[in-house]
Design a protein around this motif. Structure first.
Motif, PDB file in Angstrom:
ATOM      1  N   ARG B 188      -8.871   2.779  27.167  1.00 11.46           N
ATOM      2  CA  ARG B 188      -9.718   2.279  26.079  1.00 11.46           C
ATOM      3  C   ARG B 188     -10.448   3.427  25.369  1.00 11.46           C
ATOM      4  N   ASP B 217      -2.792  -5.352  35.256  1.00  6.96           N
ATOM      5  CA  ASP B 217      -3.897  -6.256  34.973  1.00  6.96           C
ATOM      6  C   ASP B 217      -5.267  -5.657  35.238  1.00  6.96           C
ATOM      7  N   SER B 218      -5.333  -4.366  35.465  1.00  4.13           N
ATOM      8  CA  SER B 218      -6.610  -3.751  35.847  1.00  4.13           C
ATOM      9  C   SER B 218      -7.682  -3.930  34.775  1.00  4.13           C
ATOM     10  N   GLY B 219      -7.256  -4.027  33.503  1.00  7.12           N
ATOM     11  CA  GLY B 219      -8.235  -4.360  32.479  1.00  7.12           C
ATOM     12  C   GLY B 219      -8.818  -3.202  31.715  1.00  7.12           C
ATOM     13  N   ASP B 220      -8.632  -1.976  32.190  1.00  7.95           N
ATOM     14  CA  ASP B 220      -9.239  -0.859  31.456  1.00  7.95           C
ATOM     15  C   ASP B 220      -8.289  -0.251  30.429  1.00  7.95           C
ATOM     16  N   ARG B 223      -4.164  -3.811  25.685  1.00  4.96           N
ATOM     17  CA  ARG B 223      -2.779  -4.226  25.435  1.00  4.96           C
ATOM     18  C   ARG B 223      -2.460  -4.170  23.946  1.00  4.96           C
ATOM     19  N   GLU B 227      -7.885  -4.310  20.242  1.00  6.75           N
ATOM     20  CA  GLU B 227      -8.993  -4.483  21.189  1.00  6.75           C
ATOM     21  C   GLU B 227     -10.092  -3.449  20.909  1.00  6.75           C
ATOM     22  N   ASP B 335       2.308   1.148  34.226  1.00  2.53           N
ATOM     23  CA  ASP B 335       2.079   0.317  33.049  1.00  2.53           C
ATOM     24  C   ASP B 335       3.301   0.290  32.130  1.00  2.53           C
TER      25      ASP B 335
END
Lengths: 400, 400
Positions: B188, B217-220, B223, B227, B335
């Motif tokens: 990010r 799916d770690s979220g940091d 995708r 975002e 990923d």
């Protein structure tokens, strides 16, 4: 992009149709406008696609990337069935997602620095892709001509074929036969002149034969430019399953780039086109390719497709008869799904708007195909017999 | 075209594979090369395509041209399911026949006079389409770099993200994340830097998210670039059903061009892109679009697709573990479906050739993705579990 100021013809018509429908919510609008097929695809073809699609969920039936140039079997079927005895090899056939996309890829190949000639009137895609590539100057008003493009006037007065002795040399000549929008199919003698002209000048002809399946069986009008001796050395042919098998939504076409077509330095144009295809495209949908093969592989498939073309050709006859009975100058129709009608002294968009307002029938203003189309409208046979007859009745009450 | 001297990477590998198979007719070649999906497409998706194709033979089911920008329902499903809570409108989604084709169309839109930056290494399509458009000078030897392109080095040493304080301004920045070939998904914070850099410079970012469904799916790791705050004003996102639903042969992708993305003169980029789409393209195959909708419309479809991605991700794990156990420096995989392996002091094509010769396993030489890929190979997880395990066994005997 700045130069490409006006809306693309068909989206513009589509917007006007929406506005009309809003104004007259209850009107039954009949479209004889965009050349969009309306007859169902013969089931021998859809069954092949359907079965193939289902097979993609099995390990045996699954296929990923195919060759960018298309499935071998389809390339072979086109070489053999569409170009019998013309010496076209399967490796010279590049499968695509439609002729319009091939025009864009060819213009990418040619680049910004080429000079081009087009028939006037003609399908707007050749010029518009050239404008995007930066081949032209700005559009001149009010004609809409782009500076730097050679417009070869094709009118009833010259048998819809330019006097080539007065046409300056260009690097590329886009030539559509049967022509969209005039419906005129060039004679063998006319194509011979075109090929000779290109050979003398070292020009490449891009011959668009998307409507060739509508050519009558009389035999004096070639269905491919490769029927003309010497064409292999100067011509690329682009074509499509859209108007021939109802694949406007399924998307499938092809380009033929013969091995003998060389640049001035002796290298093969096909090598560069192959590179463009591999770089800018990843092949046509495998499902569509299976459908294309079903159109060509068996006599049953070929006959099924001919029947659909035959239906549209009957519609064309109705349209020609209607306009002729009204005393209009009417062209095309014999060898194409398009009828080209003259409204002397009137502007095409005015005629289009008046017909829409009074009859709820969509046509296409001839000036959308170039300045030489001014004063004409194009009427398409792509609709059901019933609607064509209804449209003709409305046109007759209005124009009589 | 003259400048584009070398064979396109994947056709080149394909030729080498054929030559190898000729030399060793009995060898069981395993391809971990081109990123081509091998798992069948879930039947919930193929059934939808199959039924639609069959329906094309009925008056009720027949459809001709769809909107060039794609079916409304599919555009809506992508906006809602792929970009939840990112404010993407369906009208900003343009359906295509794949990300590679969108790259070509975007390069047509940008034209010859723009400057571009790419990650190094990266997917060759950005540069190659730029070369065809005439954006670059010739290729420098031996690096293969094209003059005029800004190569942003992405290596293990810089966390696969360039130091943007040293990168000169360009008009366009192509950025692929998860990256092909390194498998690195930008964090990010990295994407925030990229968006800020583009905003400061007035650059357009073309963000290629074709592999985004492989992000853990770690979220940091975002995708989508949307975002990141501010991305709507600088970024186009291109993506594809190819690697996510096994549509490499079916052909379906999309581009998002937000309304807030403006040229320096304040006009909308989306308006021009729309014009390119309408002029150079006629929409993706209707059959493919029905399949795309089936991937996204129901939870059942989305779950079916996730399961396929999960299978490839297990393969990636096997590959990473194999190379790690061999003491190799190995990247990617977490990923993305690609594993990126370093062979210090060796040339990529030599490593490729030696592995092929000794193990009959196809990989991809890292240098094919730019000079920064020299000394690496890319290994793809797109194959059956059985073949991946067999390939790993062979690689282990050879490299141990």
């Amino acid at each position: 992009m700045e130069k490409l100021r006006n809306g693309y013809l068909f989206p513009e018509i589509s917007m006007r149709r929406e506005a009309h429908q809003k104004k007259y919510p209850d009107a039954k609008v009949i479209s004889l406008g965009i050349g969009d097929t309306t007859e169902p695809i013969p089931s021998i073809i859809t069954s092949a696609m359907s079965e193939y699609a289902l097979g993609l969920s099995t390990p045996e039936g699954y296929q990923g990337y195919g060759p960018e140039q298309g499935q071998k079997g389809l390339r072979k079927a086109i070489a053999e069935k569409v170009y019998p005895n013309m010496g076209i090899r399967d490796t010279e056939v590049f499968i695509s997602d439609g002729a319009q996309c091939d025009i864009a890829r060819l213009q990418m190949l040619f680049g910004r620095d080429v000079t081009i000639a087009v028939q006037d009137p003609t399908f707007p895609g050749y010029v518009d892709n050239g404008v995007i590539m930066g081949q032209t100057g700005g559009a001149e008003e009010p004609s809409g001509r782009y500076a730097g493009i050679e417009y070869m006037r094709c009118a009833p007065e010259n048998g819809f074929f330019p006097d080539l002795t007065t046409v300056p040399r260009t690097d590329v000549i886009f030539f559509c036969s049967p022509n969209n929008p005039t419906g005129h199919a060039a004679s063998r003698e006319q194509l011979r002149q075109l090929v000779d002209f290109a050979r003398r000048n070292g020009s490449i002809v891009v011959f668009d034969s998307a409507y060739t399946s509508y050519v009558s069986d009389s035999g004096d009008k070639p269905r491919s430019i490769y029927e003309v001796p010497g064409a292999r050395e100067v011509a690329i042919e682009i074509s499509s399953f859209s108007k021939f098998a109802g694949f406007t939504g399924v998307r499938l076409g092809w380009a033929v780039v013969p091995d003998e077509l060389l640049y001035a330095d002796g290298t093969r144009v096909a090598r560069d086109f192959d590179r463009v295809v591999c770089t800018s495209f990843n092949g046509a949908s495998s499902v569509a390719q299976v459908g294309g093969l079903a159109c060509l592989a068996t006599e049953e498939g070929r006959e099924a497709v001919r029947r659909v073309v035959g239906k549209y050709k009957e519609n064309t006859r109705v349209l020609v008869d209607t306009f002729a009975a009204l005393g209009k100058e009417v062209y095309g129709g014999d060898d194409s799904p398009y009828v080209w009608v003259r409204f002397p002294g009137q502007r095409s968009w005015d005629v289009f708007a008046e017909i829409l307002e009074k009859t709820h029938v969509i046509t296409v203003p001839g000036s959308g195909f170039g300045p030489g189309g001014e004063g004409f409208i194009r009427v398409s046979a792509f609709n059901s017999r019933e609607r064509v007859v209804e449209a003709c009745a409305r046109l007759t009450s209005f124009l009589a």
